[in-house]
Design an enzyme around this catalytic site. Sequence first.
Site, PDB file in Angstrom:
ATOM      1  N   SER A   5      44.130   9.039  19.306  1.00  0.00           N
ATOM      2  CA  SER A   5      42.675   8.643  19.716  1.00  0.00           C
ATOM      3  C   SER A   5      42.353   7.096  19.204  1.00  0.00           C
ATOM      4  O   SER A   5      42.251   7.073  18.753  1.00  0.00           O
ATOM      5  CB  SER A   5      42.017   9.513  18.592  1.00  0.00           C
ATOM      6  N   HIS A  30      45.255  11.172  23.776  1.00  0.00           N
ATOM      7  CA  HIS A  30      44.113  11.562  22.657  1.00  0.00           C
ATOM      8  C   HIS A  30      43.054  11.039  23.238  1.00  0.00           C
ATOM      9  O   HIS A  30      42.236  10.172  23.102  1.00  0.00           O
ATOM     10  CB  HIS A  30      43.924  12.188  21.332  1.00  0.00           C
ATOM     11  N   ASP A  32      38.759  11.157  23.258  1.00  0.00           N
ATOM     12  CA  ASP A  32      37.830  11.476  23.027  1.00  0.00           C
ATOM     13  C   ASP A  32      36.005  11.284  23.832  1.00  0.00           C
ATOM     14  O   ASP A  32      35.523  10.630  23.910  1.00  0.00           O
ATOM     15  CB  ASP A  32      37.060  11.099  21.226  1.00  0.00           C
ATOM     16  N   MET A  34      32.986  12.046  24.102  1.00  0.00           N
ATOM     17  CA  MET A  34      31.406  12.743  23.314  1.00  0.00           C
ATOM     18  C   MET A  34      30.192  12.169  24.526  1.00  0.00           C
ATOM     19  O   MET A  34      29.905  11.090  25.026  1.00  0.00           O
ATOM     20  CB  MET A  34      31.465  11.459  22.367  1.00  0.00           C
ATOM     21  N   HIS A  63      39.741  15.116  24.381  1.00  0.00           N
ATOM     22  CA  HIS A  63      38.826  16.179  23.878  1.00  0.00           C
ATOM     23  C   HIS A  63      37.359  16.506  23.978  1.00  0.00           C
ATOM     24  O   HIS A  63      37.452  15.568  24.194  1.00  0.00           O
ATOM     25  CB  HIS A  63      38.754  16.592  22.641  1.00  0.00           C
ATOM     26  N   MET A  65      33.764  16.358  23.422  1.00  0.00           N
ATOM     27  CA  MET A  65      33.119  16.763  22.621  1.00  0.00           C
ATOM     28  C   MET A  65      31.094  16.711  23.221  1.00  0.00           C
ATOM     29  O   MET A  65      30.690  16.063  22.896  1.00  0.00           O
ATOM     30  CB  MET A  65      32.683  15.822  21.590  1.00  0.00           C
ATOM     31  N   MET A 136      38.651  20.907  13.336  1.00  0.00           N
ATOM     32  CA  MET A 136      38.545  20.127  13.667  1.00  0.00           C
ATOM     33  C   MET A 136      38.733  19.610  11.750  1.00  0.00           C
ATOM     34  O   MET A 136      37.899  20.508  11.224  1.00  0.00           O
ATOM     35  CB  MET A 136      37.656  19.674  14.022  1.00  0.00           C
ATOM     36  N   GLY A 141      32.361  13.485  16.420  1.00  0.00           N
ATOM     37  CA  GLY A 141      31.561  11.773  16.373  1.00  0.00           C
ATOM     38  C   GLY A 141      32.280  11.042  16.612  1.00  0.00           C
ATOM     39  O   GLY A 141      31.835   9.854  17.304  1.00  0.00           O
ATOM     40  N   PHE A 142      33.243  11.010  14.977  1.00  0.00           N
ATOM     41  CA  PHE A 142      33.278   9.479  14.830  1.00  0.00           C
ATOM     42  C   PHE A 142      34.367   9.334  14.197  1.00  0.00           C
ATOM     43  O   PHE A 142      35.241  10.144  13.543  1.00  0.00           O
ATOM     44  CB  PHE A 142      32.180   8.311  13.498  1.00  0.00           C
ATOM     45  N   GLY A 144      37.234   7.545  11.997  1.00  0.00           N
ATOM     46  CA  GLY A 144      37.782   6.569  10.677  1.00  0.00           C
ATOM     47  C   GLY A 144      36.869   7.312   8.729  1.00  0.00           C
ATOM     48  O   GLY A 144      36.312   7.129   8.295  1.00  0.00           O
ATOM     49  N   ASP A 174      42.533  16.947  14.214  1.00  0.00           N
ATOM     50  CA  ASP A 174      41.671  16.507  14.671  1.00  0.00           C
ATOM     51  C   ASP A 174      41.098  15.556  13.462  1.00  0.00           C
ATOM     52  O   ASP A 174      40.230  16.687  12.897  1.00  0.00           O
ATOM     53  CB  ASP A 174      41.563  16.226  15.379  1.00  0.00           C
ATOM     54  N   GLY A 175      40.755  14.515  13.028  1.00  0.00           N
ATOM     55  CA  GLY A 175      39.695  14.083  11.897  1.00  0.00           C
ATOM     56  C   GLY A 175      40.712  13.913  10.508  1.00  0.00           C
ATOM     57  O   GLY A 175      40.640  14.118   9.576  1.00  0.00           O
ATOM     58  N   GLY A 176      40.449  11.971  10.182  1.00  0.00           N
ATOM     59  CA  GLY A 176      40.834  11.768   8.641  1.00  0.00           C
ATOM     60  C   GLY A 176      42.480  12.311   8.250  1.00  0.00           C
ATOM     61  O   GLY A 176      42.595  11.990   7.393  1.00  0.00           O
ATOM     62  N   GLY A 196      43.829   8.730  14.781  1.00  0.00           N
ATOM     63  CA  GLY A 196      43.145   7.449  15.324  1.00  0.00           C
ATOM     64  C   GLY A 196      43.256   6.597  14.800  1.00  0.00           C
ATOM     65  O   GLY A 196      43.966   5.550  14.603  1.00  0.00           O
ATOM     66  N   SER A 197      42.087   5.697  13.214  1.00  0.00           N
ATOM     67  CA  SER A 197      41.823   4.643  12.716  1.00  0.00           C
ATOM     68  C   SER A 197      43.487   4.905  12.078  1.00  0.00           C
ATOM     69  O   SER A 197      43.830   3.423  12.070  1.00  0.00           O
ATOM     70  CB  SER A 197      40.742   4.919  12.514  1.00  0.00           C
TER      71      SER A 197
HETATM   72  C1  DX5 Z   1      36.836  12.822  15.899  1.00  0.00           C
HETATM   73  C2  DX5 Z   1      37.271  12.166  16.932  1.00  0.00           C
HETATM   74  C3  DX5 Z   1      38.898  12.567  16.301  1.00  0.00           C
HETATM   75  C4  DX5 Z   1      38.665  10.380  15.669  1.00  0.00           C
HETATM   76  C5  DX5 Z   1      39.562  10.746  15.057  1.00  0.00           C
HETATM   77  O1  DX5 Z   1      35.151  13.234  16.422  1.00  0.00           O
HETATM   78  O2  DX5 Z   1      37.496  14.031  17.707  1.00  0.00           O
HETATM   79  O3  DX5 Z   1      39.591  12.721  17.805  1.00  0.00           O
HETATM   80  O4  DX5 Z   1      39.058   9.933  17.112  1.00  0.00           O
HETATM   81  O5  DX5 Z   1      39.687   9.407  13.987  1.00  0.00           O
HETATM   82  P1  DX5 Z   1      40.189   9.299  13.229  1.00  0.00           P
HETATM   83  O6  DX5 Z   1      41.659   9.492  12.890  1.00  0.00           O
HETATM   84  O7  DX5 Z   1      40.008   7.239  12.261  1.00  0.00           O
HETATM   85  O8  DX5 Z   1      39.833  10.366  12.235  1.00  0.00           O
HETATM   86 ZN    ZN Z   2      39.218  14.531  19.088  1.00  0.00          ZN
END
Ligand code: DX5
Ligand code: ZN
Length: 221
Positions: A5, A30, A32, A34, A63, A65, A136, A141-142, A144, A174-176, A196-197
């Site tokens: 991401s 990916h 994102d 928003m 994606h 959002m 999800m 939204g974020f 990390g 997706d997420g964490g 992502g992070s």
């Molecule tokens: C969050 C995004 C994710 C995000 C994942 O709303 O949809 O794609 O970038 O980032 P990490 O892997 O850091 O949770």
């Molecule tokens: Zn995403």
Amino acid sequence: MICPSILSADFSLLKETFQEMEKAGIEVIHFDVMDNHFVPNLTFGHKFVSDLRKHSALFFDVHLMIHKPEVHFRHYLEAGADLIVIHYEAVDPSQIRKVSEEIRKKGKKFGISIKPATPVNVLLPFLEYLDLILIMTVEPGFGGQKLIEPCVEKVAELKKMIHDSSLKIILQVDGGVDKDNLERIYHRGADWFVVGSAFFKEPDFTFFQKLLKRIQTNVTI
Ligand code: DX5
Ligand code: ZN
């Protein structure tokens, strides 16, 4: 498949980052999107996607959002997205079939994402229109954030639902996602992992792909 991401990347370096990712064997990127409305954060729109499209042949996983994706998805299709994922919570359900047909007619893929509190069975009436389902595992939204553990069980539930339907639907998470939970999520049945992070924390862009390969071949690390 590992889907980095770009939310956690330096946007000013993306052209070069995409080239490095391609060299590292990454196939899916990916994006994102928003709108500061459906989620409390603002990222980029379709021009950002089309500008990067000119510099990369990678598979663009977009994606959305955003509110009313049934109104806005066309811009992302024209911008060069290979896959468009909208949120179940944001779309008018009566439009899902139409959106899917329009995207598939262009030879592109369509998916729906569900937020942590949305039960998996809301997707049952729409399975035949989907190429991918995105679960999800954090509140969108974020980047990390920490993975919400109970969401991992939804992966297993959905895997069963997809299996029972005999349809070919990719299951994406997706997420964490990080190096400590990837194996657990893989064994619940996920096919594609948005990272992502944790991805950009590793100096080696091949790290997560190698890890996934080891998990799949059951080699201890
Ligand atoms: C969050 C995004 C994710 C995000 C994942 O709303 O949809 O794609 O970038 O980032 P990490 O892997 O850091 O949770
Ligand atoms: Zn995403």
